[in-house]
Enzyme design. Structure first.
Site, PDB file in Angstrom:
ATOM      1  CB  SER A 153      -0.332  -4.752   6.742  1.00 49.29           C
ATOM      2  OG  SER A 153      -1.459  -4.414   5.954  1.00 49.29           O
ATOM      3  N   GLY A 175       3.702   5.970   9.360  1.00 51.13           N
ATOM      4  CA  GLY A 175       5.115   6.026   9.023  1.00 51.13           C
ATOM      5  C   GLY A 175       5.833   4.717   9.267  1.00 51.13           C
ATOM      6  CG  HIS A 205      -0.238   0.183   2.530  1.00 51.57           C
ATOM      7  ND1 HIS A 205       0.085  -0.873   3.350  1.00 51.57           N
ATOM      8  CD2 HIS A 205       0.220   1.291   3.169  1.00 51.57           C
ATOM      9  CE1 HIS A 205       0.690  -0.428   4.435  1.00 51.57           C
ATOM     10  NE2 HIS A 205       0.785   0.883   4.346  1.00 51.57           N
ATOM     11  CB  SER A 218       3.418   1.502   6.118  1.00 53.74           C
ATOM     12  OG  SER A 218       2.079   1.485   6.522  1.00 53.74           O
ATOM     13  CG  ASP A 264      -0.128  -4.123   2.600  1.00 56.23           C
ATOM     14  OD1 ASP A 264       0.434  -3.493   1.684  1.00 56.23           O
ATOM     15  OD2 ASP A 264      -0.512  -3.593   3.661  1.00 56.23           O
TER      16      ASP A 264
END
Length: 465
Positions: free
Chosen positions: A334, A317, A204, A319, A234
């Site tokens: 995720s 931040g 993502h 991710s 993801d």
């Protein structure tokens, strides 16, 4: 006084000899660790991805309902009858007799997936309580909540509904930060297809074609996204630009803040109940436990399945940042709910299924069969399918993402001193011990020589008198 000097000399000699032996062993062990061929090393012990997996496979999903690591560290297997419980005991695990089998629990999750999608909801099987837990965040309307509750009641009493105060969001905006488009993400793990080097991160974070930089000013270009999946899965691959990939000594390190890093030596699927660690540039190093596997989350952008559910916190931040335990790569961040002040639930994309789909392996491992690292997006994962099996815990050697822009690195948890020595960092302690031992030998020899000179002068002074 002479006896004191002799004792001092003996002590210095013994310490020097012991130091030489110890230092030589330290250097030998360090060199063996550095020169070991990929895939031949012994990885740190890690809990099995499925505690009691052998007996679970024999009994089947109609007589079992998952397994996890108990509070005493022993595997626990949920079973539906006393005969199965006896077999679990003979296999060395602790049984827990429950009412609903894995087949029933899986059927319940399939029913939930077949219902109209409601953004802001998530569900997973809780093996410990023998339930399917459905969570809805504050964005879910009263009417959608009522409809989901009715569906849960129709499925049966083993579906539990929970309201969450936060919202299920991806954690955009990571271990070493990467800036691309309007978002910031984290580098996850360094991977390779055998020819090129990549960063494995969250899907993502950005679509194929996204350009990534190592600084906010967009001056230090890192690479671009060449493959990935979101929603569905993801995960994504960022291919390093020429000259941007870390050197081999740093490719296997995950940055955890304060110029420290953890060496990643393999990849595996986690176990329910296992303690795990996550690193991100927003909140740093955090820990928690795995609460469920193969979880499904309905983000506003779409549905992602096959995720790892944990009690580790995360914030915007983080991710794409790495999830690991005992040097084993487990997943990339995720999304989830909550924050690191109040706590929350965070979900992770398993690295084993992501690497299998993309045809890559951790840096230092043989690459997986090609399947997406050629510039074409990988096929989205089926949210209703169970998580793909990975390599056995502790198998192989690999790499974690401590890119060139993410600071220093070294074997295990290190400081700047060892990291700055490059390839000598591992042998530096042993070399230091050997050096100190040689100094002691010189000192002991000097003591002996000085004593000899004194004895000589005393002897001849007496004969001349």
């Amino acid at each position: 006084m002479r006896h004191a000097r002799r004792n001092l000399q003996r002590i210095a000699r013994l310490a020097a000899v012991g130091g030489l032996v110890c230092g030589s062993l330290m250097v030998s062990d360090a060199m063996a660790g550095e020169n070991r061929a990929p895939g031949t090393g012994t990885a740190p012990a890690a809990p099995a991805a499925a505690p009691g997996g052998g007996v679970v496979e024999r009994l089947g999903t109609s007589r079992t309902a998952g397994s996890w690591i108990g509070d005493d560290g022993r595997p626990v297997v949920a079973v539906t009858d006393q005969g199965a419980a006896a077999e679990v005991r003979r296999a060395g695990a602790n049984p827990k007799v429950v009412s609903h089998s894995a087949d029933e629990l899986r059927s319940a999750t399939e029913t939930l997936r077949g219902a109209p999608r409601v953004p802001g909801t998530a569900w997973a099987v809780n093996y410990r309580t023998n339930e399917v837990v459905v969570r809805a965040d504050r964005t879910v309307s009263a009417s959608d909540w009522s409809r989901l509750t009715e569906l849960a009641e129709d499925i049966g009493g083993f579906v539990r509904m929970e309201r969450s105060q936060g919202t299920f969001t991806t954690r955009l905006n990571g271990a070493a930060p990467m800036f691309g488009g309007a978002s910031r993400c984290s580098a996850g793990f360094n991977v390779t297809d055998g020819q090129q080097s990549f960063v494995l991160t969250a899907g993502h974070c950005g679509p194929v074609g996204t350009t990534w930089f190592g600084d906010r000013g967009r001056n230090d270009r890192v690479g671009s996204t060449v493959a990935g999946s979101f929603p569905g899965g993801d995960y994504s691959l960022v291919r390093y630009d020429e000259g941007a990939a870390p050197d081999p000594a740093a490719a296997g390190i995950v940055a955890i803040g304060e110029d420290r890093g953890v060496r990643i030596v393999g990849a595996a699927d986690p176990a329910v109940g296992q303690e795990v660690f996550r690193s991100g540039s927003t909140t740093g190093l955090r820990s928690g436990r795995v609460t469920a596997l193969n979880a499904t989350v309905n983000y506003p952008e779409g549905t992602v399945g096959g995720l790892i559910e944990t009690t580790v916190c995360a914030e915007a931040g983080d991710s794409g940042g790495p999830l690991f335990a005992q040097g084993i790569a487990l997943g990339v961040t995720s999304g989830g709910t909550g924050d690191c002040d109040s706590g929350g639930t965070t979900y992770f994309q398993p690295v084993t299924s992501a690497m299998a789909s993309l045809g890559v392996a951790l840096s230092g491992q043989p690459p997986a069969p090609p399947g997406g690292a050629d510039g074409q997006p990988a096929a989205p994962a089926d949210p209703s399918a169970p998580a793909a099996g990975g390599t056995a815990p502790g198998a192989g050697t690999g790499g974690g993402a401590a890119p060139p822009w993410g600071g220093t690195s070294g074997p295990g948890i290190v400081t700047d001193i060892a990291a700055g020595l490059g390839p000598l960092g591992a042998v530096a302690p042993g070399v230091g011990v050997i050096g100190a031992s040689l100094v002691l030998l010189v000192v002991s020899r000097w003591i002996q020589t000085a004593q000899g000179r004194r004895n000589y002068r005393e002897y001849y002074s007496q004969t001349w008198a």
